[in-house]
Design a protein around this motif. Structure first.
Motif, PDB file in Angstrom:
ATOM      1  N   UNK A   1      -1.538  -9.129  -6.592  1.00 22.32           N
ATOM      2  CA  UNK A   1      -1.239  -9.864  -5.366  1.00 22.32           C
ATOM      3  C   UNK A   1      -2.097  -9.367  -4.203  1.00 22.32           C
ATOM      4  N   UNK A   2      -2.218  -8.051  -4.073  1.00 21.45           N
ATOM      5  CA  UNK A   2      -3.037  -7.491  -3.002  1.00 21.45           C
ATOM      6  C   UNK A   2      -4.512  -7.837  -3.194  1.00 21.45           C
ATOM      7  N   UNK A   3      -5.001  -7.710  -4.426  1.00 17.99           N
ATOM      8  CA  UNK A   3      -6.405  -8.012  -4.688  1.00 17.99           C
ATOM      9  C   UNK A   3      -6.705  -9.499  -4.486  1.00 17.99           C
ATOM     10  N   UNK A   4      -5.789 -10.374  -4.891  1.00 24.87           N
ATOM     11  CA  UNK A   4      -5.976 -11.813  -4.707  1.00 24.87           C
ATOM     12  C   UNK A   4      -6.003 -12.157  -3.223  1.00 24.87           C
ATOM     13  N   UNK A   5      -5.083 -11.566  -2.458  1.00 25.03           N
ATOM     14  CA  UNK A   5      -5.053 -11.818  -1.012  1.00 25.03           C
ATOM     15  C   UNK A   5      -6.326 -11.297  -0.352  1.00 25.03           C
ATOM     16  N   UNK A   6      -6.823 -10.135  -0.806  1.00 23.79           N
ATOM     17  CA  UNK A   6      -8.074  -9.600  -0.263  1.00 23.79           C
ATOM     18  C   UNK A   6      -9.228 -10.541  -0.603  1.00 23.79           C
ATOM     19  N   UNK A   7      -9.225 -11.062  -1.821  1.00 27.87           N
ATOM     20  CA  UNK A   7     -10.253 -12.006  -2.266  1.00 27.87           C
ATOM     21  C   UNK A   7     -10.290 -13.255  -1.396  1.00 27.87           C
ATOM     22  N   UNK A   8      -9.115 -13.728  -1.000  1.00 29.32           N
ATOM     23  CA  UNK A   8      -9.023 -14.935  -0.177  1.00 29.32           C
ATOM     24  C   UNK A   8      -9.182 -14.637   1.311  1.00 29.32           C
ATOM     25  N   UNK A   9      -9.325 -13.354   1.653  1.00 31.78           N
ATOM     26  CA  UNK A   9      -9.484 -12.985   3.055  1.00 31.78           C
ATOM     27  C   UNK A   9      -8.198 -13.071   3.854  1.00 31.78           C
ATOM     28  N   UNK A  10      -7.045 -13.014   3.181  1.00 28.89           N
ATOM     29  CA  UNK A  10      -5.764 -13.127   3.886  1.00 28.89           C
ATOM     30  C   UNK A  10      -4.971 -11.825   3.846  1.00 28.89           C
ATOM     31  N   UNK A  11      -5.609 -10.734   3.456  1.00 32.86           N
ATOM     32  CA  UNK A  11      -4.928  -9.444   3.411  1.00 32.86           C
ATOM     33  C   UNK A  11      -5.265  -8.664   4.666  1.00 32.86           C
ATOM     34  N   UNK A  12      -4.245  -8.277   5.412  1.00 37.16           N
ATOM     35  CA  UNK A  12      -4.455  -7.444   6.585  1.00 37.16           C
ATOM     36  C   UNK A  12      -3.529  -6.244   6.478  1.00 37.16           C
ATOM     37  N   UNK A  13      -3.866  -5.203   7.201  1.00 34.92           N
ATOM     38  CA  UNK A  13      -3.023  -4.009   7.209  1.00 34.92           C
ATOM     39  C   UNK A  13      -2.361  -3.913   8.574  1.00 34.92           C
ATOM     40  N   UNK A  14      -1.087  -3.589   8.548  1.00 32.34           N
ATOM     41  CA  UNK A  14      -0.363  -3.370   9.787  1.00 32.34           C
ATOM     42  C   UNK A  14      -0.363  -1.873  10.068  1.00 32.34           C
ATOM     43  N   UNK A  15      -0.081  -1.471  11.302  1.00 30.92           N
ATOM     44  CA  UNK A  15      -0.089  -0.041  11.609  1.00 30.92           C
ATOM     45  C   UNK A  15       0.806   0.742  10.650  1.00 30.92           C
ATOM     46  N   UNK A  16       0.411   1.964  10.353  1.00 29.77           N
ATOM     47  CA  UNK A  16       1.207   2.771   9.448  1.00 29.77           C
ATOM     48  C   UNK A  16       1.631   4.060  10.120  1.00 29.77           C
ATOM     49  N   UNK A  17       2.670   4.655   9.564  1.00 27.72           N
ATOM     50  CA  UNK A  17       3.160   5.919  10.093  1.00 27.72           C
ATOM     51  C   UNK A  17       2.873   7.018   9.075  1.00 27.72           C
ATOM     52  N   UNK A  18       2.765   8.215   9.550  1.00 30.16           N
ATOM     53  CA  UNK A  18       2.465   9.318   8.653  1.00 30.16           C
ATOM     54  C   UNK A  18       3.102  10.605   9.150  1.00 30.16           C
TER      55      UNK A  18
END
Length: 181
Positions: free
Chosen positions: A87-104
Motif C-alpha cells: 500500500x505504501x509503495x503503491x501510494x508512493x508510485x502514484x505520488x500520493x504518499x506524504x509523511x506527516x510530522x513524527x515524534x521521537x
C-alpha cells in the motif's frame, strides 16, 4: 577584480556556544580520536542528532529504501505486513504518499571511545487519504578510530512495527540493555 580572502571559505555563520568545561574536554577528546577539528566534530554530532525528515510527497525510492533497510518487528504478530508495504509503495508510485510530522524519544551516550544512540519514532504516512502509522525502534553505535586501528566501527539497525505497545516494549528492552541505570 576583488582580492581573495586568505584561509578556507566560510562554511556558514558563526554560532557562539558556551560549553561546560567537562563537556568541552570530552568534545576535544572525541575530535582528536576522530581526527577532526573541534568545529567539524561538533557539526557532525549536531547533524547526527537531527531526525531524518522527508518533505512533501515521497518518491517510491525513498519509501522503498526506508522499508527495505528495516528489520520487521521482533514478534511476527507485530510485523509490518506485506499488504501495508504494498500500500505504501503503491501510494508512493502514484505520488500520493506524504509523511506527516513524527515524534521521537532519543537517548544517547558519548564517550571518548564512541557513541550509542537509541530512538523511538512514530511516523504517520498519508497513503491515498488513509493514515498509516509505523513505529520505529532504532539503535546504533559508532566506535571512534583509535590510534592503533584503521577504521572506526559502525553498527545500526531499526525495526518497524504496526503495533505501538510491541514497539514500545522493544524500545524499553533495548533501553535497559544499552543504558543501564
Amino acid at each position: 577584480m576583488s582580492a581573495a580572502m586568505p584561509g578556507r571559505p566560510a562554511i556558514g555563520p558563526k554560532v557562539p556556544i558556551n560549553f561546560p568545561a567537562g563537556l568541552l574536554e570530552d568534545i576535544e577528546t572525541g575530535a582528536s580520536l576522530a581526527q577532526l577539528s573541534r568545529a567539524a566534530w561538533i557539526r557532525r554530532a549536531a547533524a547526527r542528532a537531527l531526525p531524518e525528515v522527508f518533505d512533501g510527497v515521497l518518491a517510491p525510492d525513498d519509501i522503498f529504501r526506508f522499508l527495505n533497510t528495516a528489520e520487521r518487528g521482533a514478534e511476527p504478530d507485530h510485523e509490518v505486513d506485506d499488504a501495508t508495504i504494498r500500500r505504501l509503495l503503491t501510494a508512493a508510485d502514484h505520488g500520493t504518499l506524504t509523511i506527516q510530522p513524527f515524534t521521537t524519544e532519543t537517548r544517547a551516550t558519548q564517550t571518548p571511545a564512541g557513541r550509542c544512540q537509541l530512538s523511538f519514532v512514530t511516523r504517520s504516512f498519508l497513503a491515498d487519504g488513509t493514515t498509516v502509522v509505523l513505529y520505529q525502534v532504532a539503535h546504533g553505535t559508532i566506535t571512534y578510530r583509535q590510534p592503533s586501528e584503521h577504521n572506526p566501527g559502525h553498527h545500526g539497525e531499526y525495526a518497524l512495527y504496526l503495533d505501538r505497545p510491541a514497539a514500545w516494549a522493544r524500545y524499553q528492552e533495548l533501553r535497559e540493555q544499552l543504558f543501564p541505570a
